[in-house]
Design an enzyme around this catalytic site. Structure first.
Site, PDB file in Angstrom:
ATOM      1  N   ASP A  69       0.818  -1.214   0.000  1.00 60.45           N
ATOM      2  CA  ASP A  69       0.000   0.000   0.000  1.00 60.45           C
ATOM      3  C   ASP A  69       0.850   1.261   0.000  1.00 60.45           C
ATOM      4  OD1 ASP A  69      -2.198  -1.646   0.209  1.00 60.45           O
ATOM      5  OD2 ASP A  69      -3.012  -0.670   2.000  1.00 60.45           O
ATOM      6  N   HIS A 120      -5.323   3.202  -4.289  1.00 66.29           N
ATOM      7  CA  HIS A 120      -5.371   3.444  -2.836  1.00 66.29           C
ATOM      8  C   HIS A 120      -5.764   4.896  -2.539  1.00 66.29           C
ATOM      9  CE1 HIS A 120      -4.784   2.270   1.263  1.00 66.29           C
ATOM     10  NE2 HIS A 120      -3.697   3.012   1.467  1.00 66.29           N
ATOM     11  N   HIS A 124      -5.109   9.651   0.424  1.00 64.49           N
ATOM     12  CA  HIS A 124      -5.218   8.837   1.643  1.00 64.49           C
ATOM     13  C   HIS A 124      -6.166   9.424   2.683  1.00 64.49           C
ATOM     14  CE1 HIS A 124      -3.807   5.966   4.788  1.00 64.49           C
ATOM     15  NE2 HIS A 124      -3.510   5.237   3.715  1.00 64.49           N
ATOM     16  N   HIS A 214       3.714  -2.136   3.390  1.00 69.02           N
ATOM     17  CA  HIS A 214       3.865  -0.809   2.776  1.00 69.02           C
ATOM     18  C   HIS A 214       5.295  -0.678   2.279  1.00 69.02           C
ATOM     19  CE1 HIS A 214       0.575  -0.408   5.693  1.00 69.02           C
ATOM     20  NE2 HIS A 214       0.110   0.584   4.961  1.00 69.02           N
TER      21      HIS A 214
END
Length: 261
Positions: A69, A120, A124, A214
Site C-alpha cells: 500500500d 489506494h 489517503h 507498505h
C-alpha cells in the site's frame, strides 16, 4: 507473576476498538466481505469471468497474495528487483499524490513487470469521513493518473485503514472498483524493525491470505526477501489478488477479505 506494562491495557483496548469500528463500518455498508474461497465457489467449475487471471488453481495450491500500500516510493525499485529475482507477483495499491505523480516510471515498471496495479485513493483521506463527491474525487483522480501512465484503469481499490461504508461501495461500483481488504498485517507503519515485520507476517500467514505491507517504510522492503523464502519453504504459492479469486472475478463495489484459519 506477569504484570502488564503501563499503557498496555490502553493499547489493547484501542486495538480492539479499532477492530470493532471496522466491523461496524463494514456492517453499515450492508456488505459481508467475500472470501477468496467464496469468490471461487460462486464462479463454479465452469466460471469464465476470472479465467484470464487463472495462472494457478488456488483450490489445489496453497496460495497467498502479497500486497503493498501507499507507494510507490524510493525503495520500490529495489522491491521490484527482489520480486523479479524471486519470480513473485504482487498487488500494488498505489497512492496518487506525491507517489504516482512523483514516480511515474516506477508505476509503469510495476505494470510492465506483470504486477497488479490497484487504487489506494489520491491523498489517503479516510473515505468514510467524506461525502459522495469527495469519495468519487479521491478514487477517480487516482484512476485517471494511473491510467495515464499504464494505459489501464485499475479494477481493485483498498480504502485507507480499510474503512468503507455504503457510499464508498456505491462509488466504487460506479467506477468499476472492487474493494480489497487483508487478513495478515505486520503493522509496518509502527516499526522499522525488519525482523519484527518478518515475524509478524510469518506468524499469521495462512492459505488464501492477503498480506498487507507498505513499500514506503524503512523496515519493510529489507524484510521481504526472507518472508518470501520462508513462505515458499512452507509450500505457499504467491499470486496476485485477481489470481487468488480466479476463476471468480472481483465484482465492482463488493468487499473482499480472507478469513483467518
Amino acid at each position: 507473576m506477569f504484570r502488564s506494562r503501563p499503557g498496555r491495557g490502553r493499547a489493547v483496548t484501542a486495538a480492539l476498538l479499532a477492530a470493532a469500528s471496522l466491523m461496524l463500518t463494514l456492517s453499515a455498508c450492508g456488505a459481508d466481505p467475500i472470501t477468496p474461497q467464496d469468490a471461487r465457489a460462486e464462479a463454479g467449475t465452469d466460471g469464465k469471468a476470472g479465467d484470464a487471471a487463472r495462472r494457478v488453481d488456488c483450490t489445489k495450491v496453497k496460495c497467498i497474495a502479497l500486497t503493498f500500500d501507499a507507494g510507490p516510493g524510493k525503495d520500490t525499485p529495489h522491491l521490484l528487483d527482489v520480486l523479479k529475482e524471486k519470480r513473485v507477483p504482487a498487488t500494488f495499491f498505489l497512492l496518487g499524490s506525491k507517489h504516482v505523480d512523483r514516480y511515474p516510471e516506477v508505476v509503469k515498471r510495476i505494470a510492465d513487470e506483470g504486477h497488479e496495479v490497484a487504487n489506494h485513493t489520491w491523498s489517503h483521506r479516510i473515505l468514510t469521513d467524506l461525502d459522495e463527491s469527495e469519495v468519487r474525487g479521491e478514487l477517480s483522480r487516482a484512476q485517471d493518473a494511473i491510467e495515464k501512465i499504464t494505459g489501464r484503469k485499475p479494477t481493485l481499490m483498498r480504502p485507507p485503514q480499510g474503512r468503507t461504508d455504503g457510499t464508498v461501495s456505491d462509488v466504487s461500483r460506479e467506477l468499476g472498483l472492487a474493494q480489497v481488504l487483508w487478513s495478515i498485517t505486520a503493522k509496518d507503519y509502527s516499526t522499522t524493525d525488519s525482523a519484527l515485520i518478518r515475524r509478524r507476517v510469518l506468524e499469521n500467514a495462512h492459505r488464501d491470505g492477503i498480506i498487507l505491507l507498505h513499500d514506503i517504510y524503512a523496515g519493510t522492503v529489507p524484510a521481504v526477501p526472507s518472508i518470501i523464502d520462508e513462505l515458499k519453504r512452507r509450500g505457499f504459492t504467491f499470486v496476485t489478488v485477481p489470481e487468488l479469486l480466479a476463476p471468480g472475478k472481483a465484482e465492482p463495489g463488493e468487499v473482499y477479505r480472507p478469513e483467518k484459519d
